[in-house]
Design a protein around this motif. Sequence first.
Motif, PDB file in Angstrom:
ATOM      1  N   GLY A  84       0.964  -1.158   0.063  1.00 20.89           N
ATOM      2  CA  GLY A  84      -0.133   0.143   0.000  1.00 20.89           C
ATOM      3  C   GLY A  84       0.936   1.197  -0.140  1.00 20.89           C
ATOM      4  O   GLY A  84       0.539   1.904  -0.875  1.00 20.89           O
ATOM      5  N   SER A  85       1.738   1.427   0.797  1.00 22.81           N
ATOM      6  CA  SER A  85       2.792   2.441   0.882  1.00 22.81           C
ATOM      7  C   SER A  85       3.518   2.714  -0.241  1.00 22.81           C
ATOM      8  O   SER A  85       3.777   3.598  -0.743  1.00 22.81           O
ATOM      9  CB  SER A  85       3.626   2.341   2.145  1.00 22.81           C
ATOM     10  OG  SER A  85       4.577   3.227   2.165  1.00 22.81           O
ATOM     11  N   PHE A  86       3.902   1.511  -0.797  1.00 26.06           N
ATOM     12  CA  PHE A  86       5.052   1.330  -2.080  1.00 26.06           C
ATOM     13  C   PHE A  86       3.953   1.915  -3.240  1.00 26.06           C
ATOM     14  O   PHE A  86       4.708   2.682  -4.045  1.00 26.06           O
ATOM     15  CB  PHE A  86       5.135  -0.014  -2.201  1.00 26.06           C
ATOM     16  CG  PHE A  86       6.039  -0.542  -3.134  1.00 26.06           C
ATOM     17  CD1 PHE A  86       7.417  -0.023  -3.323  1.00 26.06           C
ATOM     18  CD2 PHE A  86       5.575  -1.170  -4.271  1.00 26.06           C
ATOM     19  CE1 PHE A  86       8.372  -0.645  -4.317  1.00 26.06           C
ATOM     20  CE2 PHE A  86       6.315  -1.578  -5.445  1.00 26.06           C
ATOM     21  CZ  PHE A  86       7.827  -1.258  -5.457  1.00 26.06           C
TER      22      PHE A  86
ATOM     23  N   SER B 119      -9.654  -0.948 -18.355  1.00 29.25           N
ATOM     24  CA  SER B 119      -9.829   0.318 -17.519  1.00 29.25           C
ATOM     25  C   SER B 119      -8.528   0.506 -16.602  1.00 29.25           C
ATOM     26  O   SER B 119      -8.698  -0.279 -15.550  1.00 29.25           O
ATOM     27  CB  SER B 119     -11.070   0.215 -16.763  1.00 29.25           C
ATOM     28  OG  SER B 119     -11.062   1.287 -15.930  1.00 29.25           O
ATOM     29  N   ALA B 120      -7.750   1.253 -17.010  1.00 31.65           N
ATOM     30  CA  ALA B 120      -6.775   1.566 -15.997  1.00 31.65           C
ATOM     31  C   ALA B 120      -7.133   2.045 -14.848  1.00 31.65           C
ATOM     32  O   ALA B 120      -6.510   1.804 -13.735  1.00 31.65           O
ATOM     33  CB  ALA B 120      -5.667   2.460 -16.791  1.00 31.65           C
ATOM     34  N   CYS B 121      -8.319   2.838 -14.771  1.00 26.25           N
ATOM     35  CA  CYS B 121      -8.935   3.326 -13.850  1.00 26.25           C
ATOM     36  C   CYS B 121      -9.461   2.373 -12.904  1.00 26.25           C
ATOM     37  O   CYS B 121      -9.158   2.468 -11.489  1.00 26.25           O
ATOM     38  CB  CYS B 121     -10.082   4.182 -14.216  1.00 26.25           C
ATOM     39  SG  CYS B 121     -11.471   4.639 -13.267  1.00 26.25           S
ATOM     40  N   PHE B 122     -10.023   1.239 -13.285  1.00 26.25           N
ATOM     41  CA  PHE B 122     -10.602   0.299 -12.456  1.00 26.25           C
ATOM     42  C   PHE B 122      -9.410  -0.571 -11.627  1.00 26.25           C
ATOM     43  O   PHE B 122      -9.641  -0.926 -10.715  1.00 26.25           O
ATOM     44  CB  PHE B 122     -11.632  -0.710 -13.358  1.00 26.25           C
ATOM     45  CG  PHE B 122     -12.438  -1.437 -12.410  1.00 26.25           C
ATOM     46  CD1 PHE B 122     -13.479  -1.250 -11.569  1.00 26.25           C
ATOM     47  CD2 PHE B 122     -11.900  -2.780 -12.464  1.00 26.25           C
ATOM     48  CE1 PHE B 122     -13.842  -2.206 -10.801  1.00 26.25           C
ATOM     49  CE2 PHE B 122     -12.666  -3.999 -11.622  1.00 26.25           C
ATOM     50  CZ  PHE B 122     -13.665  -3.533 -10.989  1.00 26.25           C
ATOM     51  N   SER B 127      -6.628  -2.118  -6.928  1.00 30.45           N
ATOM     52  CA  SER B 127      -5.534  -1.933  -6.140  1.00 30.45           C
ATOM     53  C   SER B 127      -5.551  -1.461  -4.881  1.00 30.45           C
ATOM     54  O   SER B 127      -5.031  -1.974  -3.946  1.00 30.45           O
ATOM     55  CB  SER B 127      -4.281  -1.638  -7.100  1.00 30.45           C
ATOM     56  OG  SER B 127      -3.063  -1.537  -6.477  1.00 30.45           O
ATOM     57  N   LYS B 128      -6.089  -0.264  -5.152  1.00 28.02           N
ATOM     58  CA  LYS B 128      -6.377   0.664  -3.752  1.00 28.02           C
ATOM     59  C   LYS B 128      -7.070  -0.087  -2.716  1.00 28.02           C
ATOM     60  O   LYS B 128      -6.618  -0.438  -1.515  1.00 28.02           O
ATOM     61  CB  LYS B 128      -6.824   2.013  -4.162  1.00 28.02           C
ATOM     62  CG  LYS B 128      -5.782   3.095  -4.409  1.00 28.02           C
ATOM     63  CD  LYS B 128      -6.276   4.379  -3.962  1.00 28.02           C
ATOM     64  CE  LYS B 128      -4.871   5.192  -4.132  1.00 28.02           C
ATOM     65  NZ  LYS B 128      -5.321   6.806  -3.471  1.00 28.02           N
ATOM     66  N   SER B 131      -5.038  -3.002  -1.168  1.00 27.75           N
ATOM     67  CA  SER B 131      -4.058  -2.485  -0.027  1.00 27.75           C
ATOM     68  C   SER B 131      -4.916  -1.935   1.248  1.00 27.75           C
ATOM     69  O   SER B 131      -4.523  -2.486   2.325  1.00 27.75           O
ATOM     70  CB  SER B 131      -3.447  -1.080  -0.490  1.00 27.75           C
ATOM     71  OG  SER B 131      -2.817  -1.616  -1.651  1.00 27.75           O
ATOM     72  N   SER B 132      -6.055  -1.460   1.037  1.00 29.11           N
ATOM     73  CA  SER B 132      -6.730  -1.083   1.990  1.00 29.11           C
ATOM     74  C   SER B 132      -7.326  -1.984   2.836  1.00 29.11           C
ATOM     75  O   SER B 132      -7.031  -1.923   4.478  1.00 29.11           O
ATOM     76  CB  SER B 132      -7.606   0.083   1.668  1.00 29.11           C
ATOM     77  OG  SER B 132      -8.732   0.117   2.569  1.00 29.11           O
ATOM     78  N   ALA B 133      -7.838  -3.018   2.335  1.00 26.22           N
ATOM     79  CA  ALA B 133      -8.324  -4.257   3.185  1.00 26.22           C
ATOM     80  C   ALA B 133      -7.309  -4.962   3.949  1.00 26.22           C
ATOM     81  O   ALA B 133      -7.444  -5.505   4.626  1.00 26.22           O
ATOM     82  CB  ALA B 133      -8.966  -5.180   2.120  1.00 26.22           C
ATOM     83  N   HIS B 134      -6.086  -5.400   3.081  1.00 26.66           N
ATOM     84  CA  HIS B 134      -5.018  -5.894   3.800  1.00 26.66           C
ATOM     85  C   HIS B 134      -4.364  -5.296   4.936  1.00 26.66           C
ATOM     86  O   HIS B 134      -4.289  -5.857   5.914  1.00 26.66           O
ATOM     87  CB  HIS B 134      -3.748  -6.104   2.760  1.00 26.66           C
ATOM     88  CG  HIS B 134      -2.449  -6.903   3.138  1.00 26.66           C
ATOM     89  ND1 HIS B 134      -1.354  -6.941   2.600  1.00 26.66           N
ATOM     90  CD2 HIS B 134      -2.657  -7.656   4.208  1.00 26.66           C
ATOM     91  CE1 HIS B 134      -0.598  -7.603   3.382  1.00 26.66           C
ATOM     92  NE2 HIS B 134      -1.340  -8.072   4.324  1.00 26.66           N
ATOM     93  N   LEU B 135      -4.316  -3.884   4.589  1.00 28.13           N
ATOM     94  CA  LEU B 135      -3.797  -2.886   6.027  1.00 28.13           C
ATOM     95  C   LEU B 135      -4.758  -3.056   7.117  1.00 28.13           C
ATOM     96  O   LEU B 135      -4.301  -3.248   8.269  1.00 28.13           O
ATOM     97  CB  LEU B 135      -3.973  -1.613   5.576  1.00 28.13           C
ATOM     98  CG  LEU B 135      -3.009  -0.934   6.438  1.00 28.13           C
ATOM     99  CD1 LEU B 135      -1.781  -1.273   6.981  1.00 28.13           C
ATOM    100  CD2 LEU B 135      -3.145   0.693   6.128  1.00 28.13           C
TER     101      LEU B 135
END
Lengths: 189, 189
Positions: A84-86, B119-122, B127-128, B131-135
């Motif tokens: 996430g940070s990366f 879609s690059a946007c999707f 991806s965000k 990350s957020s779920a993992h964190l």
Amino acid sequence: MHSKLFKHINKNIPHYSILDIQNIQDYFEYKKIKKKEFFLIQGSVCSYGAFVLNGCFRNYIISIEGKEVNTQFSFENWWIGDIGSFVNRTPSKINVQALENAELLTISTKNYAALMERSACFNEYTSKLRSSAHLSAVLRLSDLSENAITQYKMMLEKFPKIEQRISQKHIASFLQITPEALSRLKKQN
Amino acid sequence: MHSKLFKHINKNIPHYSILDIQNIQDYFEYKKIKKKEFFLIQGSVCSYGAFVLNGCFRNYIISIEGKEVNTQFSFENWWIGDIGSFVNRTPSKINVQALENAELLTISTKNYAALMERSACFNEYTSKLRSSAHLSAVLRLSDLSENAITQYKMMLEKFPKIEQRISQKHIASFLQITPEALSRLKKQN
DNA sequence: GAAAACACTTGATCTATGTTAAGAGTTTCG
DNA sequence: CGAAACTCTTAACATAGATCAAGTGTTTTC
């Protein structure tokens, strides 16, 4: 390409040909890091991802009440860093410290972005790693509901050699008990 | 496009234009699910991801000793499902159950793959989220090292209205204490 | 609308783990 | 090489939370 990383990619996404994987190596850099040094410190942005060639690491978080809580150990053939940070260039909330002298293959944010754009294979590989890391964390949440003895036994089943490499203090922190409690528990069982 | 999903994407990746997001809607399907029904059952493959329009869900795992352990609650504007199971078509280890009648925007594996390719946007949005779920899961690991009162207060700070929506029994399971212990703890504080 | 099932509370008692402290053994480092 | 800093063990005592049990209130279901 360093055979450990090659094998790891191949094992995770066997349906890609060797040629697809081949030139991934150019995006990585070999680095050494000494025991006790930090790969990542909370509050700083994670500028490298790294594949562990050998050595081991602990991830830990400082809890609200100031305790260091180990959330993960990483050995050979695993990745370290904070994705996430990366990727988002935001300050990390975790610490990653070497527990042994270690060798790494590191990749910069820039090279990572380039690889992600050019290689469908790397894309799929990292996607799998992320799922797997996330799942581990979630399953650990339910493991923590077991009492310490059960958890300790489960950990030994999963990593039979862990006690040869990780000090009791750090294992205790991972199990979220005190070193004293772990010491007693080992004597009983 | 349903404005809730639109807003959520826009909030997470504000640097994309509205036009980029616009046609994402076509890949989703509106569905309702009733209280107590399951969105995902452990052992089965997760065939849909879903964005929660309203209602709430619990994720839980059956522990080694057979206890249900709630690992997460999901409300409006969050995603449910198991991304690992969804993408790799492997059996999931988690259960996702509706705790209220709910409305969802679901996306199939096929449409997800198509969107990811086009879609690059999707791509960046998901991806965000990952990350957020993992964190969140990793930070919860350290939260669980706090005693029950501290954890309970932290939870109320994060979700002030949680007690209006989630029964004490389920909150207790999330905090990894018994309902009796939670009842006592609330009286004291 | 009554019966059954469930949710929450409270009390008594039990137990796993924390805390504090002290001692022995091992590792680190100037 | 020796002092200082760690690591692990053991013991005595304290405590948070579990378990069991019973009672009340609320929700679900036919």
